[in-house]
Design an enzyme around this catalytic site. Structure first.
Site, PDB file in Angstrom:
ATOM      1  N   SER A   1       0.867  -1.187   0.000  1.00 45.32           N
ATOM      2  CA  SER A   1       0.000   0.000   0.000  1.00 45.32           C
ATOM      3  C   SER A   1       0.905   1.238   0.000  1.00 45.32           C
ATOM      4  CB  SER A   1      -0.841  -0.005   1.272  1.00 45.32           C
ATOM      5  OG  SER A   1      -1.492   1.216   1.452  1.00 45.32           O
TER       6      SER A   1
ATOM      7  N   TYR B   1      -2.239  -0.875  10.429  1.00 44.98           N
ATOM      8  CA  TYR B   1      -2.228  -1.186   8.989  1.00 44.98           C
ATOM      9  C   TYR B   1      -0.934  -0.689   8.359  1.00 44.98           C
ATOM     10  CZ  TYR B   1      -3.922  -1.228   4.129  1.00 44.98           C
ATOM     11  OH  TYR B   1      -4.070  -1.455   2.772  1.00 44.98           O
TER      12      TYR B   1
HETATM   13  N1  LIG Z   1      -8.553  -0.864  -1.749  1.00 45.63           N
HETATM   14  C1  LIG Z   1      -7.570  -0.042  -1.471  1.00 45.63           C
HETATM   15  O1  LIG Z   1      -7.735   1.193  -1.486  1.00 45.63           O
HETATM   16  C2  LIG Z   1      -6.218  -0.568  -1.149  1.00 45.63           C
HETATM   17  C3  LIG Z   1      -5.156   0.343  -1.082  1.00 45.63           C
HETATM   18  C4  LIG Z   1      -3.897  -0.120  -0.759  1.00 45.63           C
HETATM   19  C5  LIG Z   1      -3.692  -1.472  -0.541  1.00 45.63           C
HETATM   20  N2  LIG Z   1      -4.737  -2.338  -0.603  1.00 45.63           N
HETATM   21  C6  LIG Z   1      -4.469  -3.747  -0.327  1.00 45.63           C
HETATM   22  O2  LIG Z   1      -5.000  -4.538  -1.367  1.00 45.63           O
HETATM   23  C7  LIG Z   1      -5.268  -5.847  -0.874  1.00 45.63           C
HETATM   24  C8  LIG Z   1      -6.651  -6.268  -1.328  1.00 45.63           C
HETATM   25  O3  LIG Z   1      -7.606  -5.434  -0.671  1.00 45.63           O
HETATM   26  P1  LIG Z   1      -8.955  -5.013  -1.398  1.00 45.63           P
HETATM   27  O4  LIG Z   1      -8.946  -3.552  -1.513  1.00 45.63           O
HETATM   28  O5  LIG Z   1      -9.178  -5.858  -2.578  1.00 45.63           O
HETATM   29  O6  LIG Z   1      -9.996  -5.349  -0.215  1.00 45.63           O
HETATM   30  P2  LIG Z   1     -11.158  -6.444  -0.102  1.00 45.63           P
HETATM   31  O7  LIG Z   1     -12.086  -6.310  -1.234  1.00 45.63           O
HETATM   32  O8  LIG Z   1     -11.681  -6.317   1.278  1.00 45.63           O
HETATM   33  O9  LIG Z   1     -10.371  -7.830  -0.266  1.00 45.63           O
HETATM   34  C9  LIG Z   1      -9.615  -8.371   0.784  1.00 45.63           C
HETATM   35  C10 LIG Z   1      -9.430  -9.847   0.512  1.00 45.63           C
HETATM   36  O10 LIG Z   1      -8.658 -10.398   1.588  1.00 45.63           O
HETATM   37  C11 LIG Z   1      -9.290 -11.587   2.020  1.00 45.63           C
HETATM   38  N3  LIG Z   1      -8.973 -11.867   3.413  1.00 45.63           N
HETATM   39  C12 LIG Z   1      -9.085 -11.034   4.482  1.00 45.63           C
HETATM   40  N4  LIG Z   1      -8.773 -11.674   5.614  1.00 45.63           N
HETATM   41  C13 LIG Z   1      -8.446 -12.947   5.251  1.00 45.63           C
HETATM   42  C14 LIG Z   1      -8.058 -14.099   5.973  1.00 45.63           C
HETATM   43  N5  LIG Z   1      -7.937 -14.100   7.319  1.00 45.63           N
HETATM   44  N6  LIG Z   1      -7.810 -15.244   5.284  1.00 45.63           N
HETATM   45  C15 LIG Z   1      -7.944 -15.280   3.937  1.00 45.63           C
HETATM   46  N7  LIG Z   1      -8.307 -14.216   3.194  1.00 45.63           N
HETATM   47  C16 LIG Z   1      -8.573 -13.073   3.854  1.00 45.63           C
HETATM   48  C17 LIG Z   1     -10.792 -11.314   1.812  1.00 45.63           C
HETATM   49  O11 LIG Z   1     -11.512 -12.509   1.694  1.00 45.63           O
HETATM   50  P3  LIG Z   1     -12.460 -13.172   2.807  1.00 45.63           P
HETATM   51  O12 LIG Z   1     -13.110 -12.081   3.583  1.00 45.63           O
HETATM   52  O13 LIG Z   1     -13.383 -14.020   1.993  1.00 45.63           O
HETATM   53  O14 LIG Z   1     -11.531 -13.996   3.633  1.00 45.63           O
HETATM   54  C18 LIG Z   1     -10.751 -10.607   0.457  1.00 45.63           C
HETATM   55  O15 LIG Z   1     -10.719 -11.561  -0.572  1.00 45.63           O
HETATM   56  C19 LIG Z   1      -5.106  -5.761   0.652  1.00 45.63           C
HETATM   57  O16 LIG Z   1      -3.855  -6.289   1.013  1.00 45.63           O
HETATM   58  C20 LIG Z   1      -5.141  -4.271   0.927  1.00 45.63           C
HETATM   59  O17 LIG Z   1      -4.421  -3.939   2.078  1.00 45.63           O
HETATM   60  C21 LIG Z   1      -5.995  -1.921  -0.911  1.00 45.63           C
END
Ligand SMILES: NC(=O)c1ccc[n+]([C@@H]2O[C@H](COP(=O)([O-])OP(=O)(O)OC[C@H]3O[C@@H](n4cnc5c(N)ncnc54)[C@H](OP(=O)(O)O)[C@@H]3O)[C@@H](O)[C@H]2O)c1
Length: 277
Positions: free
Chosen positions: A147, A160
């Site tokens: 991130s 985070y």
């Molecule tokens: N969206 C943003 O603005 C942003 C910015 C910077 C970085 N990121 C990073 O991008 C990555 C993806 O996030 P996203 O934005 O796509 O959010 P998201 O839609 O909430 O996706 C998060 C994913 O992580 C999985 N997950 C969470 N806890 C888990 C666990 N204990 N075991 C297995 N899977 C787990 C969730 O699946 P389940 O709930 O089904 O387990 C889901 O598939 C993350 O690492 C986040 O920190 C996102």
């Protein structure tokens, strides 16, 4: 739909996406299915994974491998299961993660544990278990979705931010340490991407935030984010930013640190006021 020119780079490559039930991971799965990659998709929510797999198997082979990556004692057997699916793994994508919405003062230590476990120790542990496989085959590629918060402090995200700094630190070190000939690591630093990340973000007592922020809804579309990640894999990029304003804040911190601290503190005051509202 955001398209990429890949010359079928991903065709028949085995890609394991962790965090594929939603957001960036799900968008990557859809894009890679169109590119005929052979997919293993992991997350906790089996229903979401299964419905994604039903859609993707029209295009390619897609195996559902459910796991809660916070359960560190189960990760060795999950890695072994992942290798059994197609006999090997070409690309591992760490996209699972949980967010945070709480100021450091008042946030329970259990919240810090959870953030570090899912965002840092799980990708680290899975990577450690898979490295001998990459070493043996002499090739492989790992994508670590970090991130912009892995590069600077941000109010309301202390745990985070810490987890993403740790993640980037581990993978950057691995980049300069490994001796596997055809092996690459791509660190991805997104700014705000329009995904449901805030819904499951942890608040001070560990309850989910359950709201979407305005800034998140106006973030970069997730399909664009996924396309940029695919492009970075093909070009074997070491580190990419997928960000708008956050990119300027990062450079400001390097070039004019006083200005960065001023802006970040102002954002902190706003966040604190919202937190206590
Ligand atoms: N969206 C943003 O603005 C942003 C910015 C910077 C970085 N990121 C990073 O991008 C990555 C993806 O996030 P996203 O934005 O796509 O959010 P998201 O839609 O909430 O996706 C998060 C994913 O992580 C999985 N997950 C969470 N806890 C888990 C666990 N204990 N075991 C297995 N899977 C787990 C969730 O699946 P389940 O709930 O089904 O387990 C889901 O598939 C993350 O690492 C986040 O920190 C996102």
């Amino acid at each position: 739909m955001h398209t990429i020119i890949t010359n079928m780079y991903f065709e028949n490559k085995v890609v394991w996406i962790i965090g594929a039930s939603s957001g960036i991971g799900a968008a990557l799965a859809k894009q890679l299915a169109r590119e005929k990659a052979l997919l293993i998709i992991t997350a906790r929510n089996i229903d979401k994974l299964q419905s994604l797999a039903n859609e993707l198997t029209q295009l390619t082979a897609c195996v559902v491998l459910p796991a809660d990556i916070a359960r560190r004692d189960t990760l060795h057997s999950i890695v072994e299961d992942s290798l059994r699916q197609f006999g090997h793994i070409d690309i591992l994508i760490h996209s699972a993660g949980i967010g945070q919405r709480s100021m450091a003062t008042g946030t329970s230590l259990a919240v810090y544990d959870q953030l570090m476990e899912v965002n840092f120790f799980a990708p680290l542990t899975i990577t450690q278990y898979l490295l001998p496989h990459f070493k043996q085959s002499g090739k492989g590629h790992i994508v670590a979705v970090s991130s912009m918060s892995g590069l600077m402090g941000f109010p309301g995200r202390s745990g985070y931010v810490a987890s993403k700094h740790a993640l980037k630190g581990y993978f950057e070190t691995l980049q300069v340490e490994h001796d596997i000939p055809d092996f690459y690591i791509t660190i991805v630093s997104p700014g705000r991407i329009n995904t449901p990340l805030p819904l499951s973000a942890l608040t001070a007592d560990g309850q989910p935030y359950n709201k979407m922020d305005h800034a998140q809804l106006n973030g970069i579309p997730v399909e664009i984010c996924a396309a940029k990640i695919c492009g970075a894999i093909i070009r074997k990029k070491k580190h990419i930013f997928i960000a708008r304003k956050e990119r300027y804040l990062y450079w400001l911190r390097i070039l004019f640190p006083a200005a960065y601290y001023h802006i970040a503190r102002k954002a902190g005051v706003k966040e604190r006021n919202e937190d206590t509202a």
